[in-house]
Design an enzyme around this catalytic site. Structure first.
Site, PDB file in Angstrom:
ATOM      1  NE  ARG A 182      -3.466  12.646   4.667  1.00  0.00           N
ATOM      2  CZ  ARG A 182      -2.537  12.381   3.749  1.00  0.00           C
ATOM      3  NH1 ARG A 182      -2.128  13.319   2.911  1.00  0.00           N
ATOM      4  NH2 ARG A 182      -2.022  11.176   3.664  1.00  0.00           N
ATOM      5  CB  THR A 223      -1.261  -3.205   7.301  1.00  0.00           C
ATOM      6  OG1 THR A 223       0.036  -3.186   7.918  1.00  0.00           O
ATOM      7  CG2 THR A 223      -1.533  -1.821   6.725  1.00  0.00           C
ATOM      8  N   GLY A 283       7.365   2.614   3.981  1.00  0.00           N
ATOM      9  CA  GLY A 283       8.217   1.603   4.596  1.00  0.00           C
ATOM     10  C   GLY A 283       9.399   1.334   3.672  1.00  0.00           C
ATOM     11  CG  ASN A 306      -3.396   8.611   1.559  1.00  0.00           C
ATOM     12  OD1 ASN A 306      -3.954   7.654   2.098  1.00  0.00           O
ATOM     13  ND2 ASN A 306      -2.215   8.521   0.999  1.00  0.00           N
ATOM     14  NE  ARG A 308     -52.927  26.697 -39.436  1.00  0.00           N
ATOM     15  CZ  ARG A 308     -52.593  26.711 -40.748  1.00  0.00           C
ATOM     16  NH1 ARG A 308     -53.080  27.599 -41.566  1.00  0.00           N
ATOM     17  NH2 ARG A 308     -51.756  25.833 -41.212  1.00  0.00           N
TER      18      ARG A 308
HETATM   19  C1  UD1 Z   1       1.747   0.988   4.645  1.00  0.00           C
HETATM   20  C2  UD1 Z   1       2.926   0.090   4.858  1.00  0.00           C
HETATM   21  C3  UD1 Z   1       4.189   0.772   4.314  1.00  0.00           C
HETATM   22  C4  UD1 Z   1       3.994   1.114   2.860  1.00  0.00           C
HETATM   23  C5  UD1 Z   1       2.747   1.936   2.657  1.00  0.00           C
HETATM   24  C6  UD1 Z   1       2.434   2.087   1.184  1.00  0.00           C
HETATM   25  C7  UD1 Z   1       2.504  -1.168   6.907  1.00  0.00           C
HETATM   26  C8  UD1 Z   1       2.779  -1.269   8.351  1.00  0.00           C
HETATM   27  N1  UD1 Z   1       3.073  -0.159   6.277  1.00  0.00           N
HETATM   28  O1  UD1 Z   1       1.948   2.141   5.436  1.00  0.00           O
HETATM   29  O2  UD1 Z   1       5.304  -0.069   4.466  1.00  0.00           O
HETATM   30  O3  UD1 Z   1       5.123   1.814   2.361  1.00  0.00           O
HETATM   31  O4  UD1 Z   1       1.591   1.290   3.271  1.00  0.00           O
HETATM   32  O5  UD1 Z   1       1.376   2.971   1.015  1.00  0.00           O
HETATM   33  O6  UD1 Z   1       1.811  -2.016   6.353  1.00  0.00           O
HETATM   34  N2  UD1 Z   1      -5.659  -0.395   6.652  1.00  0.00           N
HETATM   35  C9  UD1 Z   1      -6.648  -1.161   7.189  1.00  0.00           C
HETATM   36  N3  UD1 Z   1      -6.678  -1.381   8.535  1.00  0.00           N
HETATM   37  C10 UD1 Z   1      -5.738  -0.870   9.355  1.00  0.00           C
HETATM   38  C11 UD1 Z   1      -4.724  -0.062   8.803  1.00  0.00           C
HETATM   39  C12 UD1 Z   1      -4.706   0.154   7.455  1.00  0.00           C
HETATM   40  O7  UD1 Z   1      -7.521  -1.655   6.476  1.00  0.00           O
HETATM   41  O8  UD1 Z   1      -5.830  -1.119  10.552  1.00  0.00           O
HETATM   42  C13 UD1 Z   1      -5.637  -0.157   5.211  1.00  0.00           C
HETATM   43  C14 UD1 Z   1      -5.824   1.295   4.841  1.00  0.00           C
HETATM   44  O9  UD1 Z   1      -7.191   1.579   4.613  1.00  0.00           O
HETATM   45  C15 UD1 Z   1      -5.011   1.418   3.567  1.00  0.00           C
HETATM   46  C16 UD1 Z   1      -3.903   0.404   3.738  1.00  0.00           C
HETATM   47  O10 UD1 Z   1      -4.361  -0.511   4.720  1.00  0.00           O
HETATM   48  O11 UD1 Z   1      -5.752   1.061   2.423  1.00  0.00           O
HETATM   49  C17 UD1 Z   1      -2.608   1.041   4.161  1.00  0.00           C
HETATM   50  O12 UD1 Z   1      -2.789   1.688   5.379  1.00  0.00           O
HETATM   51  P1  UD1 Z   1      -1.993   2.988   5.760  1.00  0.00           P
HETATM   52  O13 UD1 Z   1      -2.355   3.380   7.125  1.00  0.00           O
HETATM   53  O14 UD1 Z   1      -2.124   3.981   4.682  1.00  0.00           O
HETATM   54  O15 UD1 Z   1      -0.498   2.409   5.782  1.00  0.00           O
HETATM   55  P2  UD1 Z   1       0.823   3.246   5.787  1.00  0.00           P
HETATM   56  O16 UD1 Z   1       1.065   3.722   7.147  1.00  0.00           O
HETATM   57  O17 UD1 Z   1       0.794   4.243   4.705  1.00  0.00           O
HETATM   58 CA    CA Z   2      -0.795   4.966   3.037  1.00  0.00          CA
END
Ligand code: UD1
Ligand code: CA
Length: 452
Positions: A13, A77, A135, A222, A435
């Site tokens: 985004r 995550t 979450g 984001n 000059r």
């Molecule tokens: C996550 C949490 C959620 C919380 C929210 C807060 C989990 C499953 N969920 O959700 O409970 O309320 O953050 O913002 O943890 N990232 C990686 N690798 C991955 C996935 C994500 O490095 O495979 C990083 C992203 O770059 C980001 C962070 O982890 O910095 C969070 O990832 P994001 O996908 O935004 O998590 P949410 O679904 O928002």
């Molecule tokens: Ca997030």
């Protein structure tokens, strides 16, 4: 402790080719804000989990105290934290931070770390009026029992306003075991870090929580909209701290600090000023409207008038600069120097009480004390191949519109007549004029236009 910073997400985004965590907030990459906050906790190990953007993130931010782990592909995550496990010190707990959440304070994290102690899992939670997307923290008899993601939550769970900020800390040996047992059997098909809460409860490991001092500490970036919002919050905080400390800001909403700004007592800053790098303003300094100042030290009582651009420069006490002055790198001005409108100074030193008040270029010059540089004076420092120095000794007077062809020296107390093109040294205490002598031709007939 260990710190793991999650930064593998692509940030679709942001609509940008630059990895999300490298976008700047207050002139510094988002991820570097998080790294610097982590550093304030003096961790034994700090590991950044990268993915999108290839080597760009490690290339830009490489440092001796950082490890980088690659997460490819991004499976959630929990999967992300797993990539960091090999570099962690098992005897210390592990704190998980997000690379796109830049404003969390050291104090808030210290509180969370203290809540966890050596053997507990602690989650940073916050109560939100609108918890959509986050979450949810599920409690039974006030104890946290699990976290459920928005997409997996039922109607009752979606009513919960206490949410997971994503930041948590856990004992590392437990963390390894819980991560190894994660499954991706959920709505998003991801390995959720949040599932370790239920594992901790099942293992009888105490789960606790703490809250940030301010809700903005947990805001993530984001999109460019959110980046701009966080920039304003951050700038508001900086302005507020300056006001508390006694700095007069004509409008705290119209100040941008992209680095470190140190102010003495009775400093006044007018609207539209941008400070970059390290800037030090001593007691009684006034910065008028619309100045851009980068890496500079400005001594007591100096007045910077509107629309000045100052970079890598040192300015003495009670000086007056501007309006519309440009001080380029390597400028060093002693006390009570005056630099006026449309004057450019580069890699030059001015002794005390010297003046260049109008329309001049002073480059690669050493200027003594009480020197007056007339309007339109130019130091011709560049011959097309090399730069040369101009030396102007104490009490010299440089007539307007002179060119000083470097290398050249103007001796003590020398005077240059207006319009002089100086190609040889000007002796001390003498008048030098280059000059042509003025002549007048009487009864001069102007040419007349020819008829066709
Ligand atoms: C996550 C949490 C959620 C919380 C929210 C807060 C989990 C499953 N969920 O959700 O409970 O309320 O953050 O913002 O943890 N990232 C990686 N690798 C991955 C996935 C994500 O490095 O495979 C990083 C992203 O770059 C980001 C962070 O982890 O910095 C969070 O990832 P994001 O996908 O935004 O998590 P949410 O679904 O928002
Ligand atoms: Ca997030």
């Amino acid at each position: 402790m260990n710190v793991v910073i999650l930064a593998a997400g692509m940030g679709k985004r942001m609509q940008s080719d630059l990895p999300k965590v490298l976008h700047a907030l207050a002139g510094k990459p988002l991820l570097l804000h998080v790294i610097d906050t982590a550093r304030s906790l003096s961790p034994q190990r700090c590991c950044v989990v990268c993915g999108h953007g290839g080597d760009l993130v490690p290339q830009r931010l490489a440092a001796d105290d950082l490890h980088f782990a690659l997460q490819e592909p991004q499976l959630g995550t929990g999967h992300a934290v797993t990539q960091a496990l090999p570099v962690l010190d098992e005897t210390q707990p592990t704190l998980v931070l997000y690379g796109d959440v830049p404003l969390t304070t050291s104090t808030t994290l210290q509180k969370l770390v203290a809540a966890a102690g050596k053997d507990k899992l602690a989650v940073l939670t916050v109560d939100l009026d609108d918890p959509t997307g986050y979450g949810r923290i599920v409690r039974e008899q006030n104890n946290i029992v699990r976290i459920v993601e928005q997409k997996d939550a039922n109607e009752t769970e979606r009513q919960i306003h206490e949410v997971n900020t994503g930041i948590l800390i856990a004992p590392t040996t437990h963390l390894k075991r819980w991560l190894a047992n994660l499954s991706n059997n959920n709505a998003q098909g991801e390995y959720y870090l949040t599932d370790i809460i239920a594992s901790a409860v099942a293992d009888g490991v105490a789960v606790t929580s703490s809250q940030p001092a301010h809700a903005w500490e947990t805001l993530g970036v984001n999109s460019k909209v959110q980046l701009a919002e966080l920039e304003r919050i951050h700038q508001h905080n900086i302005a507020h701290a300056l006001l508390e400390q006694g700095v007069t800001l004509m409008d705290p909403a119209r100040l941008d600090v992209r680095g470190e700004l140190q102010c003495g007592r009775d400093v006044v800053i007018d609207v539209g000023c941008v400070f970059e790098g390290k800037v030090e303003l001593e007691d009684g300094v006034t910065i008028s409207a619309n100045c851009v100042i980068k890496n500079a030290r400005i001594a007591k009582g100096t007045l910077i008038k509107p629309f000045c651009h100052i970079e890598d420069s040192i300015i003495g006490e009670a000086a007056e600069i501007g309006p519309y002055a440009r001080l380029r790198p390597g400028t060093s001005l002693a006390d009570q120097v005056h630099i006026g409108n449309f004057v450019e100074v580069k890699n030059s030193q001015f002794g005390s009480k010297s003046k260049a008040n109008h329309l001049a270029y002073v480059g690669d010059a050493t200027v003594g004390e009480r020197v007056n540089i007339g309007a339109g004076t130019i130091t011709c420092n560049y011959d097309g191949a090399n730069k040369h120095r101009t030396i102007i000794e104490d009490d010299a007077f440089i007539g307007s519109d002179s060119q000083l062809v470097a290398p050249v020296t103007v001796g003590k107390g020398a005077t240059l007549g207006a319009g002089t093109t100086l190609t040889k040294d000007a002796p001390a205490n003498s008048l030098t004029v280059s000059r042509a002598k003025q002549i007048s031709i009487a009864d001069w007939q102007r040419p007349v236009k020819q008829k066709k």
